[in-house]
Motif scaffolding. Structure first.
Motif, short mmCIF file in Angstrom:
data_model
loop_
_atom_site.label_atom_id
_atom_site.label_comp_id
_atom_site.label_asym_id
_atom_site.label_seq_id
_atom_site.Cartn_x
_atom_site.Cartn_y
_atom_site.Cartn_z
N ARG A 161 0.83 -1.21 0.00
CA ARG A 161 0.00 0.00 0.00
C ARG A 161 0.85 1.24 0.00
NH1 ARG A 161 -5.79 -0.25 2.75
NH2 ARG A 161 -6.19 1.07 0.99
N SER A 162 1.99 1.17 0.67
CA SER A 162 2.91 2.30 0.72
C SER A 162 4.32 1.74 0.78
CB SER A 162 2.62 3.16 1.95
OG SER A 162 3.53 4.23 2.02
N VAL A 163 5.17 2.16 -0.14
CA VAL A 163 6.56 1.71 -0.15
C VAL A 163 7.47 2.93 -0.21
CG1 VAL A 163 5.96 -0.48 -1.27
CG2 VAL A 163 6.71 1.45 -2.67
N ASP A 164 8.72 2.75 0.19
CA ASP A 164 9.68 3.84 0.11
C ASP A 164 9.89 4.23 -1.35
OD1 ASP A 164 10.06 3.88 2.86
OD2 ASP A 164 11.77 2.50 2.78
N ARG A 165 10.31 5.47 -1.55
CA ARG A 165 10.58 5.94 -2.91
C ARG A 165 11.70 5.10 -3.51
NH1 ARG A 165 10.24 12.29 -3.60
NH2 ARG A 165 11.16 11.58 -5.53
N GLY A 166 11.63 4.94 -4.81
CA GLY A 166 12.66 4.19 -5.51
C GLY A 166 12.33 4.12 -6.98
N SER A 167 13.11 3.33 -7.67
CA SER A 167 12.89 3.14 -9.10
C SER A 167 12.59 1.68 -9.37
CB SER A 167 14.10 3.61 -9.90
OG SER A 167 15.25 2.88 -9.51
N ILE A 168 12.20 1.41 -10.61
CA ILE A 168 11.85 0.04 -10.99
C ILE A 168 11.95 -0.09 -12.51
CG2 ILE A 168 9.38 0.60 -11.01
CD1 ILE A 168 8.92 -2.36 -10.09
N PRO A 169 12.51 -1.19 -13.00
CA PRO A 169 12.52 -1.41 -14.44
C PRO A 169 11.10 -1.59 -14.99
CG PRO A 169 14.15 -2.81 -13.37
CD PRO A 169 13.29 -2.22 -12.29
N ARG A 170 10.87 -1.07 -16.17
CA ARG A 170 9.57 -1.21 -16.82
C ARG A 170 9.16 -2.69 -16.96
NH1 ARG A 170 11.51 3.63 -18.73
NH2 ARG A 170 9.93 5.22 -19.14
N ASP A 171 10.15 -3.56 -17.21
CA ASP A 171 9.87 -5.00 -17.33
C ASP A 171 9.20 -5.52 -16.06
OD1 ASP A 171 11.18 -4.98 -19.78
OD2 ASP A 171 12.99 -5.96 -19.03
N ASP A 172 9.67 -5.07 -14.90
CA ASP A 172 9.12 -5.55 -13.63
C ASP A 172 7.72 -4.98 -13.38
OD1 ASP A 172 11.29 -7.18 -13.11
OD2 ASP A 172 12.36 -5.63 -12.00
N VAL A 173 7.47 -3.75 -13.80
CA VAL A 173 6.11 -3.20 -13.68
C VAL A 173 5.16 -4.04 -14.53
CG1 VAL A 173 4.62 -1.21 -14.13
CG2 VAL A 173 6.92 -0.86 -13.20
N ALA A 174 5.58 -4.39 -15.73
CA ALA A 174 4.74 -5.21 -16.60
C ALA A 174 4.47 -6.58 -15.96
CB ALA A 174 5.40 -5.39 -17.97
N ALA A 175 5.49 -7.18 -15.35
CA ALA A 175 5.31 -8.48 -14.70
C ALA A 175 4.32 -8.39 -13.54
CB ALA A 175 6.66 -9.01 -14.21
N VAL A 176 4.39 -7.30 -12.78
CA VAL A 176 3.44 -7.11 -11.67
C VAL A 176 2.03 -6.93 -12.22
CG1 VAL A 176 2.77 -5.57 -9.78
CG2 VAL A 176 5.17 -6.25 -10.04
N LEU A 177 1.88 -6.15 -13.29
CA LEU A 177 0.56 -5.96 -13.88
C LEU A 177 -0.05 -7.28 -14.34
CD1 LEU A 177 1.21 -2.70 -15.91
CD2 LEU A 177 -0.36 -2.95 -13.98
N VAL A 178 0.75 -8.12 -14.99
CA VAL A 178 0.25 -9.42 -15.44
C VAL A 178 -0.16 -10.26 -14.23
CG1 VAL A 178 0.92 -11.61 -16.52
CG2 VAL A 178 1.50 -9.44 -17.62
#
Length: 97
Positions: A45-62
């Motif tokens: 629900r709330s995570v510390d600020r940071g970055s993430i590869p687009r590939d990993d965002v796509a994997a989470v969405l799937v």
């Protein structure tokens, strides 16, 4: 200008979440990178600020689509948990938005 963008984004999220006939999960990624995905994230629900590869965002969405999740608002950045473990754990902790 960025504050105006954030306010508009939040208003859009609230509008979508306020429609009971629409199954909705909101995913808020950290700063997007073009690095190759690692399959490892921090999701909640709330995570510390940071970055993430687009590939990993796509994997989470799937994974969220496959889970049938509904009415959750989650944030995601790169982290230590495999996506296939992070998604169900975050959904259990998150409950309704």
């Amino acid at each position: 200008m960025f504050l105006t963008y954030l306010r508009a984004k939040l208003a859009a999220e609230e509008d979508l979440l306020g429609r009971p006939a629409l199954r909705t999960t909101v995913l808020r990624p950290g700063g997007l990178t073009d690095e190759p995905g690692t399959g490892q994230v921090t999701l909640g629900r709330s995570v510390d600020r940071g970055s993430i590869p687009r590939d990993d965002v796509a994997a989470v969405l799937v994974a969220l689509l496959d889970s049938g999740s509904d009415d959750a608002v989650l944030e995601v950045v790169a982290g230590p948990a495999p996506v296939e473990e992070a998604v169900p754990a975050a959904l259990r902790r998150a409950g309704p938005a």
